[in-house]
Design a protein around this motif. Sequence first.
Motif, PDB file in Angstrom:
ATOM      1  N   ILE A  88      17.972  24.952  26.408  1.00 54.50           N
ATOM      2  CA  ILE A  88      18.496  23.640  26.814  1.00 54.50           C
ATOM      3  C   ILE A  88      18.033  23.299  28.219  1.00 54.50           C
ATOM      4  O   ILE A  88      17.574  22.180  28.492  1.00 54.50           O
ATOM      5  N   GLU A  89      18.133  24.257  29.134  1.00 52.14           N
ATOM      6  CA  GLU A  89      17.706  24.019  30.513  1.00 52.14           C
ATOM      7  C   GLU A  89      16.223  23.668  30.573  1.00 52.14           C
ATOM      8  O   GLU A  89      15.814  22.786  31.334  1.00 52.14           O
ATOM      9  N   LYS A  90      15.419  24.333  29.756  1.00 54.68           N
ATOM     10  CA  LYS A  90      13.974  24.068  29.749  1.00 54.68           C
ATOM     11  C   LYS A  90      13.660  22.688  29.186  1.00 54.68           C
ATOM     12  O   LYS A  90      12.923  21.910  29.801  1.00 54.68           O
ATOM     13  N   TYR A  91      14.198  22.371  28.019  1.00 58.55           N
ATOM     14  CA  TYR A  91      13.807  21.138  27.344  1.00 58.55           C
ATOM     15  C   TYR A  91      14.553  19.900  27.851  1.00 58.55           C
ATOM     16  O   TYR A  91      14.031  18.791  27.749  1.00 58.55           O
ATOM     17  N   ASP A  92      15.755  20.054  28.382  1.00 60.97           N
ATOM     18  CA  ASP A  92      16.457  18.912  28.945  1.00 60.97           C
ATOM     19  C   ASP A  92      16.242  18.807  30.462  1.00 60.97           C
ATOM     20  O   ASP A  92      16.774  17.895  31.100  1.00 60.97           O
ATOM     21  N   MET A 164      21.058  14.455  25.407  1.00 66.55           N
ATOM     22  CA  MET A 164      20.825  14.298  26.845  1.00 66.55           C
ATOM     23  C   MET A 164      19.678  13.291  27.025  1.00 66.55           C
ATOM     24  O   MET A 164      18.589  13.508  26.493  1.00 66.55           O
ATOM     25  N   PRO A 165      19.906  12.191  27.732  1.00 68.57           N
ATOM     26  CA  PRO A 165      18.832  11.214  27.940  1.00 68.57           C
ATOM     27  C   PRO A 165      17.655  11.831  28.694  1.00 68.57           C
ATOM     28  O   PRO A 165      17.835  12.582  29.648  1.00 68.57           O
ATOM     29  N   GLY A 166      16.455  11.575  28.217  1.00 67.23           N
ATOM     30  CA  GLY A 166      15.256  12.032  28.910  1.00 67.23           C
ATOM     31  C   GLY A 166      14.817  13.441  28.579  1.00 67.23           C
ATOM     32  O   GLY A 166      13.815  13.918  29.106  1.00 67.23           O
ATOM     33  N   GLY A 167      15.513  14.135  27.706  1.00 68.29           N
ATOM     34  CA  GLY A 167      15.109  15.488  27.348  1.00 68.29           C
ATOM     35  C   GLY A 167      13.993  15.489  26.309  1.00 68.29           C
ATOM     36  O   GLY A 167      13.753  14.496  25.625  1.00 68.29           O
ATOM     37  N   ASP A 168      13.284  16.598  26.233  1.00 64.26           N
ATOM     38  CA  ASP A 168      12.220  16.750  25.243  1.00 64.26           C
ATOM     39  C   ASP A 168      12.813  16.988  23.862  1.00 64.26           C
ATOM     40  O   ASP A 168      13.872  17.593  23.726  1.00 64.26           O
ATOM     41  N   ARG A 169      12.101  16.571  22.836  1.00 59.09           N
ATOM     42  CA  ARG A 169      12.495  16.814  21.446  1.00 59.09           C
ATOM     43  C   ARG A 169      11.358  17.531  20.744  1.00 59.09           C
ATOM     44  O   ARG A 169      10.195  17.208  20.959  1.00 59.09           O
ATOM     45  N   ILE A 170      11.709  18.485  19.906  1.00 60.31           N
ATOM     46  CA  ILE A 170      10.706  19.228  19.140  1.00 60.31           C
ATOM     47  C   ILE A 170      11.133  19.185  17.686  1.00 60.31           C
ATOM     48  O   ILE A 170      12.301  19.397  17.369  1.00 60.31           O
TER      49      ILE A 170
END
Length: 178
Positions: A88-92, A164-170
């Motif tokens: 979560i910390e990495k992708y958000d 979370m706004p602006g986080g990465d999605r995979i």
Amino acid sequence: MAVLGAFGAVGVIFGVFLIIYGKIKKKKYRGGLIALVSLVVFIFAIALTPNEEANTNADETDAYKVSPGEITNEKLLISLAVRAETIIEKYDKIDNVSVKTENITAEKLNDMKDNETGEIYKNIYHVSGQYSWQEKRYDFELEISFDENDVESSGKIIMYASNMPGGDRIQANRSPVK
């Protein structure tokens, strides 16, 4: 089995008492025979008593789950929660995330295949729930394919999403392995 074990233990004590009492009174009360039979009964009861730890869930350990399904082992859930915090910390792109086991559910999934590359994903764990960051809660969902069936081993993120706004999605395009 507990009752049988208790009778065996009491019988051993009673047999030893009769041996001592017989020596004092200089009579035979067959205390040795009673003690021996009771000891056999006690050992038999112990041997047949099921091992609670082995029967709780032989399908799960603290580091992995054997077959697909919901994860209930508390230590395994803690390991997955810690792994989720890092992801979560990495992708958000945030720090100091908290994932508590009571706020997540986890399960092991069947093997899957990436439809684009043909790569087979094994040892897939799906974790979903909520995480806390700066006194707010956010929903998340992730899937990890571990190199080995051990949540402490390295792995590949095959799906991650959070609100979370602006986080990465995979999202890997995958399907069940046939």
